[in-house]
Design an enzyme around this catalytic site. Structure first.
Site, PDB file in Angstrom:
ATOM      1  N   HIS A  82       0.821  -1.214   0.000  1.00  0.00           N
ATOM      2  CA  HIS A  82       0.000   0.000   0.000  1.00  0.00           C
ATOM      3  C   HIS A  82       0.855   1.265   0.000  1.00  0.00           C
ATOM      4  O   HIS A  82       0.373   2.337  -0.367  1.00  0.00           O
ATOM      5  CB  HIS A  82      -1.009  -0.008   1.151  1.00  0.00           C
ATOM      6  CG  HIS A  82      -0.459   0.168   2.525  1.00  0.00           C
ATOM      7  ND1 HIS A  82      -0.171  -0.887   3.370  1.00  0.00           N
ATOM      8  CD2 HIS A  82      -0.168   1.285   3.236  1.00  0.00           C
ATOM      9  CE1 HIS A  82       0.256  -0.423   4.524  1.00  0.00           C
ATOM     10  NE2 HIS A  82       0.282   0.888   4.472  1.00  0.00           N
ATOM     11  N   ASP A 218       1.393  -7.829   2.193  1.00  0.00           N
ATOM     12  CA  ASP A 218       1.460  -6.388   1.959  1.00  0.00           C
ATOM     13  C   ASP A 218       2.911  -5.934   1.767  1.00  0.00           C
ATOM     14  O   ASP A 218       3.525  -5.366   2.669  1.00  0.00           O
ATOM     15  CB  ASP A 218       0.821  -5.671   3.145  1.00  0.00           C
ATOM     16  CG  ASP A 218       0.488  -4.217   2.841  1.00  0.00           C
ATOM     17  OD1 ASP A 218       0.996  -3.695   1.833  1.00  0.00           O
ATOM     18  OD2 ASP A 218      -0.276  -3.612   3.609  1.00  0.00           O
ATOM     19  N   SER A 644       4.003   2.206   8.286  1.00  0.00           N
ATOM     20  CA  SER A 644       3.758   1.237   7.222  1.00  0.00           C
ATOM     21  C   SER A 644       5.046   1.004   6.438  1.00  0.00           C
ATOM     22  O   SER A 644       5.685   1.943   5.980  1.00  0.00           O
ATOM     23  CB  SER A 644       2.675   1.746   6.267  1.00  0.00           C
ATOM     24  OG  SER A 644       1.432   1.778   6.912  1.00  0.00           O
TER      25      SER A 644
END
Length: 708
Positions: A82, A218, A644
């Site tokens: 992402h 991810d 992240s």
């Protein structure tokens, strides 16, 4: 913020625990390092920050919004899928949909450059409070920002004279009670190398976002390129070569078990752990609640168009993901605030501070004596309604979801001139043809829905832009007709054409007037908020200073501000209502969830993924204890947005995987860290390499990474 040695008897007690805290590395308290050793950290302290091969040297700021880690001698970077989402999307077309189908560059020549994408390495950090604070004495909060910027610019100029590849940044810490100078080296040639299909990189979509158990793979892979002569930063050039770092993170295939040491380094964006009870109430009622309302409206429109067209899906997928992420976060945060009685807990802690201030002799004659809780409460009460309106306004008009609003804002930024800069003859702006980036039908319905919703939510006409009067009088209340006219007739939408600001026709244009109207309303809102904001910021600064002084014998860390931080803890599950969560997920659990795709499209995966997850033998990627492929795992590290893509390391400084999410049960962690429930969700590096191997057949990358 959190305190290492407090007890659970008060709100501050949350900081008392070793697995809580976002610590700066250059001044890491000895007590923190000793606790890390007790948890299983095996490296000497200098290996965190000081040495040439320190762990921090492999950790990067990715793009100014995420984190990442260098994993090879040729500058290969791991970050979240992402985080690479927009870069992947921009390279995708209906014919070559890398977002949907994944991508693998089989050679350096096939690696894809990304305009405006950069990575930053932190070189050094130091406390410059003593140099800055004397210049801020007696200044208002707005003046302070300008003074700090001026100081930063002067130091930047001095640094450039010494080394042109370095950049400095001065930021406030501890609510402005301290200032740190951080030096970075930026690399601007960053290329896409590998990504799994969206079905795996975003597996579970919004259904599983912030949830556990999780099976999302991810991650995405990029490479840093450098000047071939200096191995230093360089603008993109086909002649650039892969960057060769002095050190990189070794990748481990040995896995983890409950209680194993876990350390995350990265760039957490923003927390508000020192925030007063009044600030938390404002966050819940005037920021989170209206944000959820507006984003539900816009996401419904986006999703309907994305499902109807693959081309539209590619255009809007990144915007939708960005919107939905903190839509769900805001819902979860409000739920947690209420379920744990956070406002009441903060009020109890503030009562303790009042009591301490009444008896502490150190308070008299200092800035601490200027802290007044009654004043703070009154200021927040005055600002509450304005904050709600500002949130609605920003979510509607300042999120850049539709093209005409984006251009309306940009039309007053970055004007180009003809003639001498000091006496320009003409000013104009040109918008590039970016028609492949947006869809008119989607944009028109989106903006129509948003402006109608804003009017329904804001009853004070003072904060309605003047274009609403235009809609009523010239378009007879027809929002759709007004928006269609913006897109069809406004000169803002004439790509490639010079739009001259000094022509009489300019301000008569419907789109230009729309932009001026929303800017005027934004100014109206800000003018009302700014005095209150400055007074509140000052009181919150005094409150933080009081906490630090009251607990001066305890290690304290500052709120996150997108500077490098380290958080440590252990691998392990949590328990909710007596039910253990488990601490990892398996390939089998993913295969079983894939069988539910007919009920939930977000559980879809390609047939090859079904086959890969149904394998009996995962080879070297299988966990040595369980014998299966482990996909994601939990640790009690303290993270937030910006983390992240952050690497998670074992006690030897070896890479176990990447942090990519938190759990639903602790979404109030930006303002309160619940030690019992807060968990970081990490993607296992063995899962990443398994797909790189068995799906991508990326042998050259696997050899380069040399995982053991």
């Amino acid at each position: 913020m959190k305190k290492l040695l407090l007890t659970l008897m008060s709100l501050c007690a949350l900081g008392a625990h070793a697995d809580e805290g976002m610590w700066t590395l250059y001044n890491l308290p000895t007590a923190v390092y000793q606790q890390m050793q007790q948890y299983g950290f095996q490296l000497p302290m200098e290996q965190l920050y000081q040495s040439d091969h320190a762990v921090k040297n492999a950790v990067i700021n990715f793009g100014g919004y995420c984190s990442g880690v260098v994993v090879s001698p040729n500058g290969l970077v791991f970050t979240n899928h992402h985080c690479g989402f927009d870069a992947i999307r921009k390279h995708s077309t209906v014919e070559h949909d890398y977002m949907l189908n994944g991508f693998y560059a089989k050679s350096y020549e096939e690696e894809l450059p990304n305009e405006d994408l950069f990575v930053s390495f932190m070189i050094e950090q130091k406390d410059v409070t003593d140099s800055i604070m004397p210049q801020l004495e007696g200044k208002g909060m707005s003046d302070i920002s300008a003074i700090v910027d001026s100081i930063e610019n002067a130091w930047q100029k001095r640094m450039r004279q010494q080394d042109s590849t370095l950049r400095v940044e001065v930021k406030p810490f501890y609510e402005g009670n301290k200032y740190y100078l951080t030096t970075y080296r930026d690399f601007e040639d960053v290329r896409l190398v590998f990504t799994v299909p969206k079905s795996m990189g975003k597996y579970g979509g919004e259904t599983d976002n912030w949830m556990w158990p999780r099976q999302t793979c991810d991650y995405s892979v990029f490479r840093i390129y450098a000047d071939p002569k200096t191995n230093g930063p360089a603008k993109y050039s086909k002649d650039n070569v892969p960057y060769h770092p002095a050190s990189w993170a070794p990748v481990s295939l040995q896995g983890y078990k409950p209680g194993d040491f876990a350390m995350i380094m990265g760039y957490p964006g923003s927390t508000s752990r020192y925030l007063s009870s009044y600030g938390i109430q404002e966050r819940r009622d005037a920021i989170n609640t209206p944000r959820v309302q507006v984003r539900e409206v816009k996401q419904k429109v986006m999703l309907s168009h994305m499902r109807a067209s693959e081309a539209v899906r590619i255009m809007y997928e990144s915007k939708y993901a960005h919107s939905s992420n903190y839509w769900k976060n805001s819902i979860g945060m409000n739920k947690c605030i209420d379920s744990i009685g956070l406002i009441q807990q903060k009020q109890q802690f503030e009562a303790r501070i009042r009591q301490w201030m009444d008896t502490a002799t150190v308070v008299k004659g200092t800035n601490l004596s200027r802290l007044n809780f009654d004043t703070l409460q009154s200021l927040y009460q005055k600002r509450m309604m304005l904050t709600r309106i500002r949130t609605l306004f920003r979510e509607t008009f300042f999120s850049f979801d539709d093209e005409v609003t984006t251009r309306a804002w940009r039309s007053n930024w970055g004007k180009k001139v003809e003639g001498p800069a000091d006496k320009p003859k003409k000013q104009y702006i040109v918008f590039d043809d970016n028609s492949k980036e947006w869809d008119q039908a989607t944009d028109c319905e989106l903006l129509t829905t948003l402006i109608r919703n804003y009017r329904q939510q804001v009853t004070d006409k003072k904060y309605l832009p003047a274009f609403y009067q235009t809609i009523d009088e010239k378009f007879h209340g027809d929002y759709t007709a007004y928006v269609n006219a913006l897109y069809e007739k406004s000169i803002l939408m004439k790509s490639g054409k010079r739009l001259y600001f000094n022509k009489k026709s300019y301000k008569k244009d419907l789109g230009v007037q729309y932009g001026l109207d929303i800017q005027e309303t934004m100014h109206e809102i800000n003018s009302a908020i700014v005095p209150l904001r400055e007074a509140i910021q000052q009181q919150e600064q005094f409150l933080c200073a009081a906490v630090l002084r009251m607990e001066q014998d305890m290690p304290n860390y500052s709120d996150a501000n997108f500077t490098m931080r380290m958080t440590y803890g252990q691998v392990g599950e949590y328990s909710l209502s007596g039910r253990p969560s488990g601490y990892y997920t398996t390939a089998r659990s993913l295969w079983e969830k894939m069988q539910e795709a007919d009920k939930n499209v977000e559980y879809f995966a390609e047939p090859v993924m079904h086959e890969l997850m149904a394998e009996k033998n995962f080879g070297k990627y299988a966990d040595p204890l369980t014998g299966t492929l482990q996909l994601c795992f939990l640790s009690n590290n303290d993270i937030t947005g910006g983390n992240s893509g952050s690497p998670i390391f074992n006690g030897k400084g070896e890479l176990l995987g990447l942090a990519f999410d938190g759990n639903w049960d602790s979404l109030a962690s930006d303002i309160f860290f619940d030690r019992q429930l807060a968990r970081t969700i990490n993607v296992d590096v063995r899962y990443m390499l398994y797909l790189m191997d068995r799906w991508g057949h990326a042998d050259r990358l696997l050899k380069e990474i040399n995982a053991r």
